[in-house]
Design a protein around this motif. Sequence first.
Motif, PDB file in Angstrom:
ATOM      1  N   THR A 109       0.768  -0.784   0.169  1.00 31.66           N
ATOM      2  CA  THR A 109       0.266   0.145  -0.353  1.00 31.66           C
ATOM      3  C   THR A 109       0.492   1.522   0.189  1.00 31.66           C
ATOM      4  N   ILE A 110       2.041   1.246   0.779  1.00 29.80           N
ATOM      5  CA  ILE A 110       2.742   2.086   0.776  1.00 29.80           C
ATOM      6  C   ILE A 110       2.974   2.572  -0.785  1.00 29.80           C
ATOM      7  N   ALA A 111       3.917   1.839  -1.345  1.00 31.79           N
ATOM      8  CA  ALA A 111       4.259   1.639  -2.621  1.00 31.79           C
ATOM      9  C   ALA A 111       2.970   2.022  -4.185  1.00 31.79           C
ATOM     10  N   LYS A 112       2.038   2.167  -3.772  1.00 34.90           N
ATOM     11  CA  LYS A 112       0.873   2.482  -4.277  1.00 34.90           C
ATOM     12  C   LYS A 112       0.955   4.020  -3.517  1.00 34.90           C
ATOM     13  N   ILE A 113       0.505   4.179  -2.787  1.00 39.75           N
ATOM     14  CA  ILE A 113       0.372   5.991  -2.400  1.00 39.75           C
ATOM     15  C   ILE A 113       1.947   6.762  -2.661  1.00 39.75           C
ATOM     16  N   ILE A 114       2.703   5.786  -3.503  1.00 38.09           N
ATOM     17  CA  ILE A 114       4.661   6.587  -3.558  1.00 38.09           C
ATOM     18  C   ILE A 114       4.027   7.034  -4.940  1.00 38.09           C
ATOM     19  N   GLY A 115       4.496   5.491  -5.488  1.00 32.59           N
ATOM     20  CA  GLY A 115       4.387   5.829  -6.933  1.00 32.59           C
ATOM     21  C   GLY A 115       2.679   7.213  -7.627  1.00 32.59           C
ATOM     22  N   LEU A 116       1.161   6.510  -6.568  1.00 33.89           N
ATOM     23  CA  LEU A 116       0.775   7.790  -7.054  1.00 33.89           C
ATOM     24  C   LEU A 116       1.007   9.650  -7.230  1.00 33.89           C
ATOM     25  N   LEU A 117       1.947   9.087  -6.137  1.00 33.70           N
ATOM     26  CA  LEU A 117       2.110  11.158  -5.183  1.00 33.70           C
ATOM     27  C   LEU A 117       3.216  11.174  -6.932  1.00 33.70           C
ATOM     28  N   THR A 118       4.249  10.169  -6.945  1.00 36.30           N
ATOM     29  CA  THR A 118       5.260  10.911  -8.121  1.00 36.30           C
ATOM     30  C   THR A 118       4.466  10.703  -9.416  1.00 36.30           C
ATOM     31  N   LEU A 119       3.233  10.266 -10.013  1.00 35.14           N
ATOM     32  CA  LEU A 119       2.233  10.704 -11.115  1.00 35.14           C
ATOM     33  C   LEU A 119       1.840  12.222 -10.834  1.00 35.14           C
ATOM     34  N   LEU A 120       1.733  12.630  -9.486  1.00 32.20           N
ATOM     35  CA  LEU A 120       0.450  13.719  -9.075  1.00 32.20           C
ATOM     36  C   LEU A 120       2.098  15.143  -9.512  1.00 32.20           C
ATOM     37  N   ALA A 121       2.827  14.758  -9.019  1.00 32.23           N
ATOM     38  CA  ALA A 121       4.328  15.168  -8.789  1.00 32.23           C
ATOM     39  C   ALA A 121       4.575  15.707 -10.288  1.00 32.23           C
ATOM     40  N   ALA A 122       4.946  14.314 -11.249  1.00 26.44           N
ATOM     41  CA  ALA A 122       5.730  14.458 -12.620  1.00 26.44           C
ATOM     42  C   ALA A 122       4.126  15.730 -13.490  1.00 26.44           C
ATOM     43  N   GLY A 123       2.915  15.747 -13.070  1.00 27.63           N
ATOM     44  CA  GLY A 123       2.106  16.249 -14.291  1.00 27.63           C
ATOM     45  C   GLY A 123       2.353  17.452 -13.380  1.00 27.63           C
ATOM     46  N   LEU A 124       2.550  17.693 -12.919  1.00 29.20           N
ATOM     47  CA  LEU A 124       2.481  19.711 -11.933  1.00 29.20           C
ATOM     48  C   LEU A 124       4.422  20.006 -12.251  1.00 29.20           C
ATOM     49  N   ILE A 125       5.017  19.510 -12.523  1.00 25.42           N
ATOM     50  CA  ILE A 125       6.343  19.600 -12.920  1.00 25.42           C
ATOM     51  C   ILE A 125       6.017  20.333 -14.091  1.00 25.42           C
ATOM     52  N   VAL A 126       5.786  19.266 -15.353  1.00 24.07           N
ATOM     53  CA  VAL A 126       5.650  18.915 -16.737  1.00 24.07           C
ATOM     54  C   VAL A 126       4.322  20.512 -17.128  1.00 24.07           C
ATOM     55  N   HIS A 127       3.767  20.711 -16.404  1.00 25.98           N
ATOM     56  CA  HIS A 127       2.378  21.463 -16.935  1.00 25.98           C
ATOM     57  C   HIS A 127       2.998  22.947 -16.301  1.00 25.98           C
ATOM     58  N   GLY A 128       4.216  23.026 -15.239  1.00 29.45           N
ATOM     59  CA  GLY A 128       5.288  24.594 -15.202  1.00 29.45           C
ATOM     60  C   GLY A 128       5.823  24.715 -15.511  1.00 29.45           C
ATOM     61  N   LEU A 129       6.424  23.705 -16.928  1.00 29.68           N
ATOM     62  CA  LEU A 129       7.190  23.406 -17.796  1.00 29.68           C
ATOM     63  C   LEU A 129       7.079  24.768 -18.525  1.00 29.68           C
ATOM     64  N   PRO A 130       8.111  25.532 -19.306  1.00 29.02           N
ATOM     65  CA  PRO A 130       8.145  26.681 -19.778  1.00 29.02           C
ATOM     66  C   PRO A 130       7.862  25.632 -21.427  1.00 29.02           C
ATOM     67  N   GLY A 150       2.152   9.765 -19.330  1.00 27.63           N
ATOM     68  CA  GLY A 150       0.896   8.999 -19.685  1.00 27.63           C
ATOM     69  C   GLY A 150       0.890   6.904 -19.540  1.00 27.63           C
ATOM     70  N   PHE A 151       2.247   7.225 -20.207  1.00 26.59           N
ATOM     71  CA  PHE A 151       2.885   6.135 -20.231  1.00 26.59           C
ATOM     72  C   PHE A 151       2.727   5.656 -18.931  1.00 26.59           C
ATOM     73  N   ALA A 152       3.095   6.080 -17.926  1.00 29.57           N
ATOM     74  CA  ALA A 152       3.543   5.627 -16.560  1.00 29.57           C
ATOM     75  C   ALA A 152       2.470   5.850 -16.157  1.00 29.57           C
ATOM     76  N   ALA A 153       1.823   6.586 -16.220  1.00 26.71           N
ATOM     77  CA  ALA A 153       0.015   6.260 -15.402  1.00 26.71           C
ATOM     78  C   ALA A 153      -0.282   5.574 -15.934  1.00 26.71           C
ATOM     79  N   ALA A 154      -0.669   4.511 -17.358  1.00 27.75           N
ATOM     80  CA  ALA A 154      -0.794   3.760 -17.711  1.00 27.75           C
ATOM     81  C   ALA A 154      -0.427   1.595 -17.163  1.00 27.75           C
ATOM     82  N   VAL A 155       1.512   2.146 -16.958  1.00 27.78           N
ATOM     83  CA  VAL A 155       1.955   0.698 -16.109  1.00 27.78           C
ATOM     84  C   VAL A 155       1.484   1.188 -14.972  1.00 27.78           C
ATOM     85  N   PHE A 156       0.867   2.187 -14.466  1.00 25.34           N
ATOM     86  CA  PHE A 156       0.786   2.269 -12.843  1.00 25.34           C
ATOM     87  C   PHE A 156      -0.641   1.475 -12.556  1.00 25.34           C
TER      88      PHE A 156
END
Length: 438
Positions: free
Chosen positions: A61-82, A95-101
């Motif tokens: 369960t801890i691994a799943k939570i960490i994976g979800l938080l990592t995806l959310l953080a990556a999405g915020l980083i991509v959204h904030g890039l110039p 999207g590929f990482a989200a589908a694998v998760f």
Amino acid sequence: MQNLQLCAAGRRGTAVSEVDSLMLARLRGIAGAMMVLSRETTTGEARDRRVRPRYLLWPGTIAKIIGLLTLLAAGLIVHGLPWSHWDGFYELALGFAAAVFAAVVVGRGLRHAFIVVASVVLCLVVAEAYALVVSAPAIEIRTPGFSLPHPVLGWGPGHPGVFHDRSLDGKTGSVIYDVDYTIDQFRNRQVISAPTGTSVAFFGDSMTFGQGVPDAETLPQAFADATGYRLHVLNLAFPGYGPQQFLRALETDMFRDLLTEPHLFVFLTAPWHAERSACMSNFVLRAPRYVMVEGRPAHKDKCIDHWPMRLRSWLTRFAIYSVFFEPVFGGGAGPADMDLYVAVLIRAGQLARERYGVPTLILYQPYDAYVRAVFRGSIPHPIRLLCTLRRGRHLPRRNTRYQADATPYLGRTCTGWIAPASPGAPPLTPCRSPGAPV
């Protein structure tokens, strides 16, 4: 008598054995439950049989939570890039990482479906990377805040100041240009000219703005230099603008305070600007959108408010589209889009005359091959496009050929200026009189 005593003793023995069996079964059940409890709630070490607290989570369960938080953080980083040409690749990779998760988290019923989705997205990621490497778009590095949303025109300079712009070749990494843009207190490109008095305003896109050249080498600055700084010259252009921004600025009078003594409006354009006025380019989502109503362009909303435009813009932002699909299915403006483009320019010239009392000088960059592709060879020469602009003609509702007698002559509201043709191009014939066929 003795037989009765033996029988009674046998029954008592049977009863005792039944009680013992029942007690033994109960003890075994309790022991089994304790063993299960011990396996589920202890740390697993031989010397440590303490019960695990209920609030502690399992490692899975801890691994799943960490994976979800990592995806959310990556999405915020991509959204904030110039903005860059690699935005589509980053989104597909995410999207590929989200589908694998999802394939790891969901149950067996949906796992195979997400595996298929992940495989398809992975193929798109590889194709996008290949398209980017083949096309090798230039790498833009700009000071943050150079281009921000604008409520009227869609985007524009974020604030006054000096902004650095550096462009690198996508293949070699060599410097294409490395310049600074000075934005004045009115959020326009700086022009050294007369501070007040009779003004000449330049409208347009990156060509007029002077993208890639310093402040001293822009077209408006060259005009100010040539006229001896006697006129108040304004550079109201910005990269990505099209005819719709020119018209919308005049409709809303957003530059009225700057144009106190207007003398001339100048707009530099090319036929491929029809893609911008038709909301076909992927960077004009926030631009004002116009539609033809009874032969005239009417402001409707923004390009992003029309879902077909939004879908097309989303597709064209990927390098896959320009490398694999556009050469096959074609792209660019059509006859109706060219009609809208010309009508927007004509209407802008009319408003310049009606509201400001000034003529509009249209600097047209010829691109004959593009115009012929738009009309599929239905016009003998793109000079008809220029003649329509010069005469200030009002386009009909359905017009695939620019004809002199198609609509009433409205008077000359635009002054046409033909840029020098490319070497080897056929000479341009002059426009005939309004009543003569073209």
